[in-house]
Design an enzyme around this catalytic site. Structure first.
Site, short mmCIF file in Angstrom:
data_model
loop_
_atom_site.label_atom_id
_atom_site.label_comp_id
_atom_site.label_asym_id
_atom_site.label_seq_id
_atom_site.Cartn_x
_atom_site.Cartn_y
_atom_site.Cartn_z
CB ALA A 14 -0.89 0.36 1.75
CE LYS A 65 -0.26 0.95 5.76
NZ LYS A 65 0.22 -0.51 6.19
CG ASP A 78 5.46 -6.95 8.75
OD1 ASP A 78 7.02 -7.76 8.59
OD2 ASP A 78 5.63 -5.96 7.73
#
Length: 586
Positions: free
Chosen positions: A25, A42, A135
Site C-alpha cells: 500500500a 493507506k 510483521d
C-alpha cells in the site's frame, strides 16, 4: 507525479501528499473534510486491488483491526467500502523506531525497556482480541515526541501472499521473522513475541541477531542458528533483561513466552528489581539435541499396495462363514434403511406441496438489530428460533450502553447456512479529559485533540491579542480538565500576538509636510495619502489631517494629509489694467 494526489475519496478524504510506501500500500497525508482534521490514509496498491479475494480479506482484516483501541496502537478511524480499498488512521507526529535507532545507535537498556514494554502492551491488547500482527519490526513502530510508541499496520501483513515471503522485497521483514513463519507453518501470538524479541535485541546491541546476503540465508539462520547473547555484544545489558530477550527469541515454540502478558510480567519484575533472579537460564532455552550412539537400524520391510490388497482379501477369506454372512446381512439392512429414509423424505417433499403444506424456508433475511439490547434482539420475532445472537465485543460510542451498534451480516442480507449474527455492543459514551493545550502551537493542539479518538468537532480558531506567541493557544473552550464526549465541539483561542499600544495623534496643522513625515514616523503612525489645495498658507504647509488631534489610535494607523499649494494668483486682465505707474485705476 502520483496521480492520486488531490483526489477526494468518498467525497470526504482529500489526499495531500505521500508520506510512506510499502509492498502492499501507499500511505498519504490527507484531510478529512467532514471533521476538519488531518489523517493518514493507506491505499491498497492497484495491482493487488484487482484480486477480489484479496480485497475482501483486506477489508475484513481492516474492519477487525478498527475494533482495537489502545494508547500504544495507531487508531484506525475508517475503512473503505467503495471501489478504492483504503484505511483511514490517525496521523502520527513522530518517526519510526528504525529511524530513531539509526539516529541514536545502540540504546541504553533503560530506554529499550521503556519501548519494549509499550510494544508488548499493544500486542497483549491485540492478541486478546484474536488479532496477530505477523510483521512486528521497528519500521512499523512509531516513536512520538513524548517518548511513547504506537504500533502500526496491525492485521495487514498476514494478508501478503506467503509464496512471496522470501522475495527480495521482504528482506526488510525477514530479519524479524519467526522460525515458524520462515517454514510456512501456522503462526500464532508467539510469532509476534519472537519478532518483538528481535526488536529488543536490536535496541540492546545496535545490530540484528542474523545477517545475510539475501532473505533466504537470513531465514535459514532463524531456523538453525543461535545468535550471540546480547551481553557478549554489550556487557552493560543486565543479565535478567538478556534472559527475557532470549526467551522471547527461543526458536522452540514450547520454550518461548506463551503470551505477551507472560513476557510483560517478567519485564515488570525486572523493572522493579534489575537484579531479579528469573527461574530459567539461556541453556534452558536452547533446542534439545538427542545424543545417541551410532547403532544398526534394521531395514524396514515395505509392502506394496497390491500386496496389501491381496493380504486383506486373504484375511477376509480366512474369516469364518458366520462373520461373512453377518457382514452381508448388516450391509443389506443398512441399504434397506437408507432406501426407506429416502422414500419418506421424497414423499414428504411431494405431498406437502400437493396438500398445501408449509415449506421450511431455506433462506432468511437478516433483521436490523441496531439500537436493541441483546435480550431485546433475542425476543424479536424475526430472530427467535431462526438466528443466534453472538456478542463479539463492545466499544465506546455515543449510543446508550448495552445497545447493539454494529452487526455482521448487515441487515437486509439473505443467509442460508450460518445463521449467527455477530454484534458489537456500545459501552456508552467514551469520555476524555480536555488536555492542557495552552502555549501549544495551533497545529500541535489540533493533532492532540484528534488523537483522543472522540470525533470531536474542532471549530474555526478564534484570534485574540495576547502576550503569548502569535499562532499559539491562549485558552480552550471547554477548559483544561473538563470532560469531553464523543462528537463534542471544541474551540481554540489563538494568539494574534501582543496588542499594539495606542498612540495619541498630534496636531500637524501649519507644519511643513517634510517635518510632519518625521514626527508621524517617530510617533508610530504611517503617513498615507498627501494631496494639495490652494490656501493662503505657504506651499507645503499642512492645512488638514484625516485624524483629529488628541485622538487615540493603534500604532501603525495610517493618517492622510492635505497641504497648501500656495495662495491663488490675482487676475489683472481686462478693464482693470494698471496705470504706467503700476497703481490700479480707482
Amino acid at each position: 507525479m502520483n496521480n492520486m494526489i488531490g483526489k477526494m475519496l468518498d467525497n470526504r478524504y482529500e489526499l495531500l501528499e505521500v508520506i510512506g510506501s510499502g509492498g502492499m500500500a501507499v500511505v498519504y497525508k490527507a484531510k478529512c473534510h467532514r471533521l476538519n482534521r488531518l489523517v493518514a490514509v493507506k491505499v491498497l496498491k492497484s495491482d493487488l486491488a484487482e484480486d477480489a479475494d484479496f480485497r475482501r480479506r483486506f477489508r475484513d482484516e481492516s474492519q477487525a483491526v478498527a475494533m482495537l483501541s489502545h494508547p500504544n496502537i495507531v487508531s484506525v478511524y475508517d475503512v473503505s467500502r467503495g471501489e478504492t480499498e483504503y484505511i483511514v488512521m490517525e496521523l502520527i507526529d513522530g518517526i519510526t523506531l528504525k529511524q530513531y535507532m539509526e539516529k541514536r545507535g545502540q540504546l541504553n537498556w533503560r530506554e529499550a525497556l521503556h519501548f519494549i514494554t509499550q510494544i508488548m502492551k499493544a500486542l497483549s491488547h491485540a492478541h486478546s482480541r484474536g488479532i496477530i500482527h505477523r510483521d512486528i519490526k521497528p519500521q512499523n513502530i512509531m516513536v512520538l515526541r513524548d517518548g511513547s510508541v504506537k504500533v502500526a499496520d496491525f492485521g495487514i501483513a498476514c494478508l501478503a501472499n506467503s509464496a512471496n515471503t522470501l522475495t527480495q522485497e521482504a528482506l526488510g521483514s525477514v530479519h524479524y521473522m519467526s522460525p515458524e513463519q520462515a517454514r510456512g507453518d501456522r503462526t500464532d501470538a508467539r510469532s509476534d513475541i519472537y519478532s518483538a524479541g528481535v526488536v529488543l535485541y536490536e535496541m540492546l546491541t545496535g545490530r540484528l541477531p542474523f545477517e545475510g546476503d539475501n532473505a533466504v540465508s537470513v531465514a535459514i539462520q532463524h531456523l538453525s542458528s543461535v545468535p550471540l547473547s546480547p551481553r557478549e555484544i554489550n556487557p552493560d545489558v543486565p543479565e535478567a533483561l538478556e534472559l527475557i530477550c532470549m526467551k522471547a527469541m527461543a526458536s522452540d515454540l514450547e520454550k518461548r513466552y506463551a503470551s505477551a502478558d507472560e513476557m510483560l510480567a517478567d519485564l515488570e519484575e525486572f523493572r522493579k528489581n534489575p537484579e531479579v533472579d528469573l527461574d530459567f537460564t539461556i541453556e534452558d532455552l536452547h533446542r534439545e539435541t538427542v545424543d545417541e550412539p551410532t547403532q544398526y537400524i534394521p531395514a524396514v520391510h515395505t509392502v506394496s499396495k497390491a500386496q496389501k490388497v491381496q493380504e486383506e482379501d486373504e484375511d477376509e477369506e480366512e474369516e469364518p462363514p458366520r462373520t461373512m454372512s453377518t457382514r452381508k446381512l448388516l450391509t443389506i439392512i443398512g441399504a434397506v434403511v437408507a432406501a426407506i429414509a429416502l422414500i419418506v423424505l421424497l414423499w414428504h417433499a411431494i405431498f406437502s406441496d400437493l396438500l398445501g403444506g408449509e415449506q421450511t424456508p431455506t433462506e432468511f433475511e437478516v433483521p436490523d438489530l441496531f439500537g436493541m439490547t441483546i435480550d431485546e434482539a433475542n425476543e424479536d420475532e424475526r430472530v427467535k428460533g431462526i438466528f443466534e445472537i453472538e456478542q463479539i465485543g463492545q466499544r465506546a460510542s455515543k449510543y446508550e450502553a448495552g445497545t447493539i451498534i454494529e452487526q455482521s451480516p448487515e441487515s437486509g442480507k439473505t443467509v442460508k447456512g450460518n445463521r449467527t449474527i455477530s454484534v458489537f455492543v456500545s459501552s456508552g459514551a467514551k469520555t476524555e479529559k480536555m488536555p492542557n493545550l495552552v502555549n501549544k502551537e495551533y497545529r500541535d493542539a489540533t493533532l492532540q485533540l484528534t488523537s483522543l479518538d472522540l470525533d470531536l468537532v474542532i471549530n474555526d480558531p478564534v484570534e485574540e491579542y495576547s502576550s503569548i506567541t502569535k499562532g499559539y493557544i491562549i485558552r480552550t473552550i471547554p477548559e483544561y480538565g473538563e470532560t469531553l464526549q464523543e462528537g463534542d465541539s471544541v474551540t481554540l483561542v489563538v494568539s494574534k500576538g501582543e496588542q499594539p499600544k495606542p498612540v495619541t495623534v498630534l496636531s500637524f496643522i501649519g507644519i511643513d509636510i517634510e517635518i510632519v513625515r518625521q514626527q508621524v514616523t517617530q510617533s508610530g503612525l504611517v503617513v498615507g495619502e498627501v494631496t494639495q489645495r490652494a490656501s493662503d498658507e505657504p506651499y507645503g504647509t499642512v492645512i488638514e489631517q484625516s485624524i483629529n488631534a488628541e485622538t487615540q489610535v493603534d500604532a501603525g494607523t495610517t493618517i492622510n494629509f492635505v497641504i497648501s499649494e500656495g495662495p491663488a494668483m490675482p487676475d489683472y486682465g481686462g478693464d482693470d489694467a494698471t496705470t504706467s505707474g503700476g497703481e490700479p485705476q480707482p
